[in-house]
Design a protein around this motif. Structure first.
Motif, PDB file in Angstrom:
ATOM      1  N   GLY A  93       0.837  -0.999   0.031  1.00 36.82           N
ATOM      2  CA  GLY A  93      -0.309  -0.130  -0.129  1.00 36.82           C
ATOM      3  C   GLY A  93       0.620   0.855   0.389  1.00 36.82           C
ATOM      4  O   GLY A  93       0.568   2.173   0.404  1.00 36.82           O
ATOM      5  N   LYS A  94       1.950   1.100  -0.136  1.00 37.23           N
ATOM      6  CA  LYS A  94       3.097   2.244  -0.850  1.00 37.23           C
ATOM      7  C   LYS A  94       2.461   3.465  -1.366  1.00 37.23           C
ATOM      8  O   LYS A  94       2.274   5.000  -1.122  1.00 37.23           O
ATOM      9  CB  LYS A  94       4.782   2.265  -0.717  1.00 37.23           C
ATOM     10  CG  LYS A  94       4.976   1.132  -0.450  1.00 37.23           C
ATOM     11  CD  LYS A  94       6.874   0.563   0.059  1.00 37.23           C
ATOM     12  CE  LYS A  94       6.283  -0.259  -2.070  1.00 37.23           C
ATOM     13  NZ  LYS A  94       5.415  -1.443  -1.627  1.00 37.23           N
ATOM     14  N   THR A  95       2.049   3.022  -2.411  1.00 35.67           N
ATOM     15  CA  THR A  95       2.212   4.032  -3.348  1.00 35.67           C
ATOM     16  C   THR A  95       0.915   4.840  -3.419  1.00 35.67           C
ATOM     17  O   THR A  95       0.344   6.084  -3.443  1.00 35.67           O
ATOM     18  CB  THR A  95       1.825   3.492  -4.870  1.00 35.67           C
ATOM     19  OG1 THR A  95       3.199   3.247  -5.344  1.00 35.67           O
ATOM     20  CG2 THR A  95       1.753   4.365  -6.093  1.00 35.67           C
ATOM     21  N   THR A  96      -0.428   3.883  -2.906  1.00 34.83           N
ATOM     22  CA  THR A  96      -1.971   4.160  -2.742  1.00 34.83           C
ATOM     23  C   THR A  96      -1.497   5.540  -1.515  1.00 34.83           C
ATOM     24  O   THR A  96      -2.328   6.010  -1.071  1.00 34.83           O
ATOM     25  CB  THR A  96      -2.647   2.843  -2.043  1.00 34.83           C
ATOM     26  OG1 THR A  96      -2.766   2.110  -3.211  1.00 34.83           O
ATOM     27  CG2 THR A  96      -3.827   3.845  -1.262  1.00 34.83           C
ATOM     28  N   THR A  97      -0.780   4.726  -0.293  1.00 35.60           N
ATOM     29  CA  THR A  97      -0.734   5.698   0.776  1.00 35.60           C
ATOM     30  C   THR A  97      -0.462   6.851   0.568  1.00 35.60           C
ATOM     31  O   THR A  97      -0.807   8.436   0.821  1.00 35.60           O
ATOM     32  CB  THR A  97       0.252   4.480   2.152  1.00 35.60           C
ATOM     33  OG1 THR A  97      -0.442   3.657   2.367  1.00 35.60           O
ATOM     34  CG2 THR A  97       0.603   6.138   3.398  1.00 35.60           C
ATOM     35  N   VAL A 257     -12.908  -2.341   5.159  1.00 31.22           N
ATOM     36  CA  VAL A 257     -13.352  -2.561   3.207  1.00 31.22           C
ATOM     37  C   VAL A 257     -14.645  -3.938   3.386  1.00 31.22           C
ATOM     38  O   VAL A 257     -15.713  -2.965   2.288  1.00 31.22           O
ATOM     39  CB  VAL A 257     -11.784  -4.079   2.797  1.00 31.22           C
ATOM     40  CG1 VAL A 257     -11.852  -4.954   2.041  1.00 31.22           C
ATOM     41  CG2 VAL A 257     -10.614  -3.689   3.764  1.00 31.22           C
ATOM     42  N   GLU A 258     -14.919  -4.342   4.112  1.00 32.69           N
ATOM     43  CA  GLU A 258     -16.443  -4.898   4.004  1.00 32.69           C
ATOM     44  C   GLU A 258     -17.650  -3.748   4.023  1.00 32.69           C
ATOM     45  O   GLU A 258     -18.819  -3.452   3.097  1.00 32.69           O
ATOM     46  CB  GLU A 258     -17.310  -5.689   5.239  1.00 32.69           C
ATOM     47  CG  GLU A 258     -18.002  -6.208   4.711  1.00 32.69           C
ATOM     48  CD  GLU A 258     -19.102  -6.782   6.102  1.00 32.69           C
ATOM     49  OE1 GLU A 258     -19.019  -8.531   5.929  1.00 32.69           O
ATOM     50  OE2 GLU A 258     -19.091  -6.377   6.953  1.00 32.69           O
ATOM     51  N   GLY A 283      -1.744 -13.267   3.457  1.00 30.93           N
ATOM     52  CA  GLY A 283      -0.398 -12.360   4.335  1.00 30.93           C
ATOM     53  C   GLY A 283      -0.571 -11.274   5.511  1.00 30.93           C
ATOM     54  O   GLY A 283       0.580 -11.011   5.860  1.00 30.93           O
ATOM     55  N   GLY A 284      -2.102 -10.944   4.990  1.00 27.64           N
ATOM     56  CA  GLY A 284      -1.728  -9.826   6.277  1.00 27.64           C
ATOM     57  C   GLY A 284      -1.546  -8.477   5.149  1.00 27.64           C
ATOM     58  O   GLY A 284      -1.641  -6.966   6.160  1.00 27.64           O
ATOM     59  N   VAL A 285      -1.892  -8.886   3.800  1.00 23.80           N
ATOM     60  CA  VAL A 285      -1.239  -7.067   2.741  1.00 23.80           C
ATOM     61  C   VAL A 285      -2.370  -6.709   2.601  1.00 23.80           C
ATOM     62  O   VAL A 285      -3.439  -7.262   1.927  1.00 23.80           O
ATOM     63  CB  VAL A 285      -0.448  -8.411   1.837  1.00 23.80           C
ATOM     64  CG1 VAL A 285       0.017  -7.189   0.915  1.00 23.80           C
ATOM     65  CG2 VAL A 285       0.768  -8.399   2.637  1.00 23.80           C
ATOM     66  N   ILE A 286      -3.149  -5.636   2.560  1.00 26.89           N
ATOM     67  CA  ILE A 286      -3.955  -4.899   2.395  1.00 26.89           C
ATOM     68  C   ILE A 286      -3.742  -4.474   1.228  1.00 26.89           C
ATOM     69  O   ILE A 286      -5.396  -4.874   0.535  1.00 26.89           O
ATOM     70  CB  ILE A 286      -3.647  -3.293   2.996  1.00 26.89           C
ATOM     71  CG1 ILE A 286      -5.423  -2.803   2.867  1.00 26.89           C
ATOM     72  CG2 ILE A 286      -2.943  -2.457   2.037  1.00 26.89           C
ATOM     73  CD1 ILE A 286      -5.145  -1.075   3.558  1.00 26.89           C
ATOM     74  N   GLY A 287      -3.142  -4.507   0.272  1.00 20.83           N
ATOM     75  CA  GLY A 287      -3.274  -4.434  -1.315  1.00 20.83           C
ATOM     76  C   GLY A 287      -3.712  -6.021  -1.889  1.00 20.83           C
ATOM     77  O   GLY A 287      -5.051  -6.160  -2.607  1.00 20.83           O
ATOM     78  N   ASP A 288      -3.209  -7.325  -1.543  1.00 18.81           N
ATOM     79  CA  ASP A 288      -3.786  -8.478  -1.324  1.00 18.81           C
ATOM     80  C   ASP A 288      -5.151  -8.604  -1.296  1.00 18.81           C
ATOM     81  O   ASP A 288      -6.245  -8.981  -1.706  1.00 18.81           O
ATOM     82  CB  ASP A 288      -2.867  -9.638  -1.121  1.00 18.81           C
ATOM     83  CG  ASP A 288      -1.400  -9.281  -1.936  1.00 18.81           C
ATOM     84  OD1 ASP A 288      -1.580  -9.251  -2.531  1.00 18.81           O
ATOM     85  OD2 ASP A 288      -0.751 -10.340  -0.993  1.00 18.81           O
ATOM     86  N   THR A 290      -7.454  -6.290  -0.424  1.00 20.23           N
ATOM     87  CA  THR A 290      -8.877  -5.225  -1.166  1.00 20.23           C
ATOM     88  C   THR A 290      -9.084  -6.299  -2.665  1.00 20.23           C
ATOM     89  O   THR A 290      -9.573  -6.611  -3.522  1.00 20.23           O
ATOM     90  CB  THR A 290      -8.305  -4.496  -1.549  1.00 20.23           C
ATOM     91  OG1 THR A 290      -6.998  -4.116  -1.705  1.00 20.23           O
ATOM     92  CG2 THR A 290      -7.920  -3.810  -0.583  1.00 20.23           C
ATOM     93  N   GLY A 291      -7.695  -6.921  -3.224  1.00 22.97           N
ATOM     94  CA  GLY A 291      -7.580  -7.200  -4.156  1.00 22.97           C
ATOM     95  C   GLY A 291      -8.650  -8.928  -4.226  1.00 22.97           C
ATOM     96  O   GLY A 291      -9.297  -8.454  -5.993  1.00 22.97           O
ATOM     97  N   MET A 292      -8.759  -8.914  -3.698  1.00 29.94           N
ATOM     98  CA  MET A 292      -9.278 -10.778  -3.274  1.00 29.94           C
ATOM     99  C   MET A 292     -10.559  -9.655  -3.265  1.00 29.94           C
ATOM    100  O   MET A 292     -11.527 -10.983  -3.795  1.00 29.94           O
ATOM    101  CB  MET A 292      -8.673 -11.893  -2.510  1.00 29.94           C
ATOM    102  CG  MET A 292      -9.412 -13.355  -2.185  1.00 29.94           C
ATOM    103  SD  MET A 292      -8.734 -13.642  -0.766  1.00 29.94           S
ATOM    104  CE  MET A 292      -9.618 -15.111  -0.837  1.00 29.94           C
ATOM    105  N   VAL A 293     -11.012  -9.723  -2.084  1.00 25.84           N
ATOM    106  CA  VAL A 293     -11.936  -8.956  -1.615  1.00 25.84           C
ATOM    107  C   VAL A 293     -13.005  -8.322  -2.728  1.00 25.84           C
ATOM    108  O   VAL A 293     -13.940  -8.822  -2.877  1.00 25.84           O
ATOM    109  CB  VAL A 293     -12.274  -8.473  -0.411  1.00 25.84           C
ATOM    110  CG1 VAL A 293     -14.112  -8.192  -0.186  1.00 25.84           C
ATOM    111  CG2 VAL A 293     -12.319  -9.454   0.544  1.00 25.84           C
TER     112      VAL A 293
END
Length: 329
Positions: A93-97, A257-258, A283-288, A290-293
């Protein structure tokens, strides 16, 4: 077509874009709409889901606070200005942040009239190209500013041109993404690092670097690297934990997110049943996460189920309906 934020026009459009959250709608109300209006509602919900406000996590707030703090301090410094490095693994989430912090900053500037007029550019966003040289680095700034790069320009001329335009535009915040592409052990990249340092001394503006595992990238190696470390505060974006003190933060993220999905038949906080499964999968990675959900939610909107079918994804037993009590056998 969405423009790249590494151009002045694209960045301005990104800052200006306002997406209103679609009003809540029941299934009966959705089905009562005409086919065209129903399709528009579905597209609006998907668009807001993907491009709406970011989840304001504790990590996001801490990074924003430090960037704003250094912006304030640098107003009084003529040299040796302070910066921030945002580091972390890919998709964390670096670029998003950094882009959304910069977006919020420029929107505040617009609100108080500090970003009015055709020459005002409160924020510049550039990315470091691979195999970066000083001229390539300055070329990224020129590209954002819409300046022509003449073939006969030497690095010094290009530096003076870029610096003078930045000063004239009153730029306050300069985001340099993909900073891990600079490795000090390579001569031309070390010179590109020097170019950024010189630019920071020649023009106003607080520099924020963002990159993948910056501490191990080579940017901070050697004398040049030590100079950067002395002026830049390194802030790391971390994975979310689902154990101990981190468990509440992971749960808060899942619920946020929900809530952004706009699914009609999604029971509030139903996502928490799968907190451990989702953590194991991402793995607790926010980008992964949000992408999945988001993918599952878009499928649910398109196929009409209007809820996350995480039981099918993870092979778990569906929960009992809220108004039913399972009967012991």
């Amino acid at each position: 077509m969405t423009q790249a934020i590494s151009t002045r026009e694209g960045w301005s459009a990104f800052v200006s874009e306002t997406l209103d959250k679609p009003l809540p709608i029941t299934r009966a109300e959705l089905e009562a709409l005409s086919p065209g209006d129903r399709a528009m509602n579905r597209e609006a919900r998907k668009q807001f889901m993907i491009r709406g406000p970011v989840v304001n996590t504790a990590q996001f707030a801490a990074i924003e606070k430090e960037i704003l703090r250094r912006l304030m301090l640098n107003q009084y410094k003529s040299h040796g200005k302070l910066g921030v490095i945002v580091s972390g693994e890919p998709n964390i989430g670096k670029t998003t942040t950094v882009s959304h912090i910069a977006r919020r900053f420029e929107r505040r500037r617009r609100d108080i009239g500090r970003a009015s007029g055709g020459n005002s550019i409160p924020v510049i966003y550039v990315s470091v190209p691979p195999s970066c040289t000083p001229k390539l680095m300055l070329g990224e700034f020129a590209h954002f500013l819409g300046l022509p790069v003449r073939a006969h320009y030497n690095t010094g001329e290009l530096m003076n041109t870029v610096a003078s335009v930045i000063a004239a535009c009153g730029t306050e915040l300069i985001i340099v993404d993909e900073i891990h592409n600079i490795n000090q052990k390579y001569k031309q990249m070390g010179e590109a690092s020097d170019t950024l340092k010189q630019l920071s001394e020649k023009c106003p503006g607080t520099f924020v670097y963002a990159g993948v595992d910056v501490e191990a990238s080579g940017l901070l190696d050697g004398t040049r690297g030590r100079q950067i470390s002395s002026r830049f505060d390194i802030l790391n974006l971390h994975k979310f934990e689902n154990t101990g003190r981190g468990k509440a933060g992971w749960a808060d993220l899942l619920v946020a997110v929900e809530n952004s999905l706009g699914l009609i038949d999604q029971h509030p906080e139903a996502i928490l049943r799968h907190a451990s499964h989702l953590h194991a999968a991402t793995g607790g990675v926010i980008g992964d996460l949000t992408g999945m959900v988001h993918m599952l939610a878009m499928e649910a909107i398109d196929n009409g189920t209007e809820r996350l079918d995480l039981d099918t994804v993870f092979g778990t037993v569906p929960a009992a309906a809220p108004d039913k009590v399972p009967v012991a056998t």
